[in-house]
Scaffold this motif. Structure first.
Motif, PDB file in Angstrom:
ATOM      1  N   VAL A  21       0.472   0.032  13.025  1.00 46.39           N
ATOM      2  CA  VAL A  21       0.857   0.438  11.672  1.00 46.39           C
ATOM      3  C   VAL A  21      -0.387   0.959  10.975  1.00 46.39           C
ATOM      4  O   VAL A  21      -1.464   0.358  11.076  1.00 46.39           O
ATOM      5  CB  VAL A  21       1.457  -0.754  10.896  1.00 46.39           C
ATOM      6  CG1 VAL A  21       1.565  -0.445   9.411  1.00 46.39           C
ATOM      7  CG2 VAL A  21       2.834  -1.113  11.463  1.00 46.39           C
ATOM      8  N   THR A  22      -0.265   2.077  10.286  1.00 43.50           N
ATOM      9  CA  THR A  22      -1.389   2.640   9.547  1.00 43.50           C
ATOM     10  C   THR A  22      -1.424   2.061   8.138  1.00 43.50           C
ATOM     11  O   THR A  22      -0.414   2.044   7.438  1.00 43.50           O
ATOM     12  CB  THR A  22      -1.275   4.171   9.472  1.00 43.50           C
ATOM     13  OG1 THR A  22      -1.273   4.702  10.805  1.00 43.50           O
ATOM     14  CG2 THR A  22      -2.440   4.768   8.698  1.00 43.50           C
ATOM     15  N   ALA A  40       6.415  -3.107  10.350  1.00 48.55           N
ATOM     16  CA  ALA A  40       6.807  -2.467   9.091  1.00 48.55           C
ATOM     17  C   ALA A  40       5.579  -1.873   8.414  1.00 48.55           C
ATOM     18  O   ALA A  40       4.586  -2.565   8.195  1.00 48.55           O
ATOM     19  CB  ALA A  40       7.477  -3.474   8.165  1.00 48.55           C
ATOM     20  N   ALA A  41       5.627  -0.599   8.085  1.00 47.18           N
ATOM     21  CA  ALA A  41       4.572   0.009   7.288  1.00 47.18           C
ATOM     22  C   ALA A  41       4.625  -0.582   5.883  1.00 47.18           C
ATOM     23  O   ALA A  41       5.672  -1.091   5.457  1.00 47.18           O
ATOM     24  CB  ALA A  41       4.761   1.520   7.233  1.00 47.18           C
ATOM     25  N   PRO A  42       3.524  -0.547   5.133  1.00 44.31           N
ATOM     26  CA  PRO A  42       3.552  -1.095   3.769  1.00 44.31           C
ATOM     27  C   PRO A  42       4.703  -0.519   2.957  1.00 44.31           C
ATOM     28  O   PRO A  42       4.837   0.696   2.822  1.00 44.31           O
ATOM     29  CB  PRO A  42       2.187  -0.679   3.206  1.00 44.31           C
ATOM     30  CG  PRO A  42       1.296  -0.589   4.407  1.00 44.31           C
ATOM     31  CD  PRO A  42       2.179  -0.056   5.501  1.00 44.31           C
ATOM     32  N   GLY A  43       5.568  -1.398   2.464  1.00 46.43           N
ATOM     33  CA  GLY A  43       6.727  -0.964   1.691  1.00 46.43           C
ATOM     34  C   GLY A  43       7.885  -0.462   2.517  1.00 46.43           C
ATOM     35  O   GLY A  43       8.912  -0.053   1.965  1.00 46.43           O
ATOM     36  N   GLY A  44       7.750  -0.482   3.847  1.00 52.28           N
ATOM     37  CA  GLY A  44       8.777   0.082   4.717  1.00 52.28           C
ATOM     38  C   GLY A  44       9.625  -0.967   5.408  1.00 52.28           C
ATOM     39  O   GLY A  44       9.461  -2.173   5.212  1.00 52.28           O
ATOM     40  N   GLU A  45      10.528  -0.483   6.255  1.00 50.97           N
ATOM     41  CA  GLU A  45      11.429  -1.353   7.002  1.00 50.97           C
ATOM     42  C   GLU A  45      10.824  -1.730   8.356  1.00 50.97           C
ATOM     43  O   GLU A  45       9.947  -1.048   8.878  1.00 50.97           O
ATOM     44  CB  GLU A  45      12.773  -0.637   7.227  1.00 50.97           C
ATOM     45  CG  GLU A  45      13.518  -0.288   5.956  1.00 50.97           C
ATOM     46  CD  GLU A  45      13.928  -1.515   5.169  1.00 50.97           C
ATOM     47  OE1 GLU A  45      14.326  -2.518   5.817  1.00 50.97           O
ATOM     48  OE2 GLU A  45      13.845  -1.486   3.927  1.00 50.97           O
ATOM     49  N   ASP A 183      -0.483  -3.787  16.182  1.00 48.95           N
ATOM     50  CA  ASP A 183      -1.825  -3.639  15.621  1.00 48.95           C
ATOM     51  C   ASP A 183      -1.777  -2.927  14.270  1.00 48.95           C
ATOM     52  O   ASP A 183      -0.744  -2.381  13.867  1.00 48.95           O
ATOM     53  CB  ASP A 183      -2.690  -2.819  16.576  1.00 48.95           C
ATOM     54  CG  ASP A 183      -3.193  -3.642  17.752  1.00 48.95           C
ATOM     55  OD1 ASP A 183      -3.174  -4.876  17.660  1.00 48.95           O
ATOM     56  OD2 ASP A 183      -3.606  -3.034  18.757  1.00 48.95           O
ATOM     57  N   ILE A 184      -2.942  -2.894  13.621  1.00 43.02           N
ATOM     58  CA  ILE A 184      -3.097  -2.221  12.328  1.00 43.02           C
ATOM     59  C   ILE A 184      -4.277  -1.263  12.431  1.00 43.02           C
ATOM     60  O   ILE A 184      -5.346  -1.621  12.927  1.00 43.02           O
ATOM     61  CB  ILE A 184      -3.340  -3.228  11.188  1.00 43.02           C
ATOM     62  CG1 ILE A 184      -2.111  -4.130  11.014  1.00 43.02           C
ATOM     63  CG2 ILE A 184      -3.660  -2.501   9.878  1.00 43.02           C
ATOM     64  CD1 ILE A 184      -2.332  -5.260  10.036  1.00 43.02           C
ATOM     65  N   SER A 185      -4.072  -0.042  11.972  1.00 47.01           N
ATOM     66  CA  SER A 185      -5.140   0.941  11.931  1.00 47.01           C
ATOM     67  C   SER A 185      -5.465   1.251  10.475  1.00 47.01           C
ATOM     68  O   SER A 185      -4.598   1.681   9.721  1.00 47.01           O
ATOM     69  CB  SER A 185      -4.726   2.227  12.653  1.00 47.01           C
ATOM     70  OG  SER A 185      -5.744   3.199  12.575  1.00 47.01           O
ATOM     71  N   GLY A 186      -6.701   1.006  10.088  1.00 49.46           N
ATOM     72  CA  GLY A 186      -7.107   1.284   8.712  1.00 49.46           C
ATOM     73  C   GLY A 186      -8.487   0.729   8.451  1.00 49.46           C
ATOM     74  O   GLY A 186      -8.894  -0.271   9.063  1.00 49.46           O
ATOM     75  N   PRO A 187      -9.238   1.344   7.536  1.00 47.10           N
ATOM     76  CA  PRO A 187     -10.625   0.935   7.297  1.00 47.10           C
ATOM     77  C   PRO A 187     -10.778  -0.492   6.799  1.00 47.10           C
ATOM     78  O   PRO A 187     -11.838  -1.101   6.981  1.00 47.10           O
ATOM     79  CB  PRO A 187     -11.110   1.947   6.252  1.00 47.10           C
ATOM     80  CG  PRO A 187      -9.864   2.472   5.605  1.00 47.10           C
ATOM     81  CD  PRO A 187      -8.822   2.469   6.680  1.00 47.10           C
TER      82      PRO A 187
END
Length: 227
Positions: A21-22, A40-45, A183-187
């Protein structure tokens, strides 16, 4: 980073399901938990089902170093054993509503196989049919699940993992084997166990620890989500 695979019995998953998830910035605890537990992406399903070990197993999910390739140097085997013991201690030390218990050998609920396959290549002749034919970036976990309940898990780790990677790979794969598969991708998450872009975490802290506690609430609490 390490990619996941879910082998599902009587559980339909979309082909090519997103493995990370980004996150453009920091997430709330709920957003983080839903990201790693159901993609789930932030705010997503949710894009994946919630998967958990059944209640009857949670008092002692067994885990074993099930197979080791012939000729693996003793010092390298020692690193795998140390990494496994450290991962069990980290997870059991969280006080979650699940405990891991090491077994001397497989088959266990979670079987770990050290394989000769170099990172990035396809596993062959491992002696484990469920692993052969799958690409091994460095480590890989496969779950067999039905109705949201995990039945068993297989973990493969390359014997060529670097010395400094072994403990982190084992902790990550075992955590994934408890149902937190994305996993999570983000700074903001370069130092998370679930980072898509790094592989160096050897302790469960912060939101990583929170996610496990939320997935398996300690006795007397009920903070989990999903069926």
């Amino acid at each position: 980073m390490i990619r996941r695979a879910v082998l599902a019995c009587c559980l339909a998953l979309p082909a090519g399901a997103q493995e990370f998830v980004t996150a453009p910035g920091p997430m709330t605890d709920t957003e983080f938990y839903r990201a790693v537990a159901c993609a789930a992406a932030p705010g997503g399903e949710c894009r994946k089902p919630f998967l958990r070990w059944p209640e009857a197993k949670r008092g002692g999910v067994t885990i074993a170093l099930a197979s080791v390739p012939p000729g693996l140097p003793s010092w390298r085997l020692a690193l795998f054993n140390q990494g496994l013991e450290a991962a069990i201690a980290q997870i059991n030390g969280l006080g979650i509503g699940l405990r891991l218990a090491r077994a001397d050998a497989g088959p266990a609920d979670i079987d770990i196989h050290i394989v000769l396959t170099p990172p990035g290549e396809v596993m062959r002749d491992t002696g484990v049919p469920a692993l052969d034919g799958a690409t091994l970036p460095l480590g890989r976990v496969a779950l067999r699940a039905k109705g949201g309940e995990i039945r068993d898990a297989l973990i493969a780790v390359s014997a060529e993992a670097r010395r400094r990677e072994i403990a982190s790979v084992l902790l990550e794969e075992i955590t994934q084997g408890l149902g937190l598969m994305t996993d999570i991708s983000g700074p903001a998450y370069g130092r998370s166990l679930f980072s898509e872009d790094s592989n160096s975490v050897v302790r469960l802290e912060g939101q990583d620890a929170m996610a496990l506690r939320r997935h398996y609430p300690p006795a007397g609490t009920d903070t989990s989500e999903g069926s």
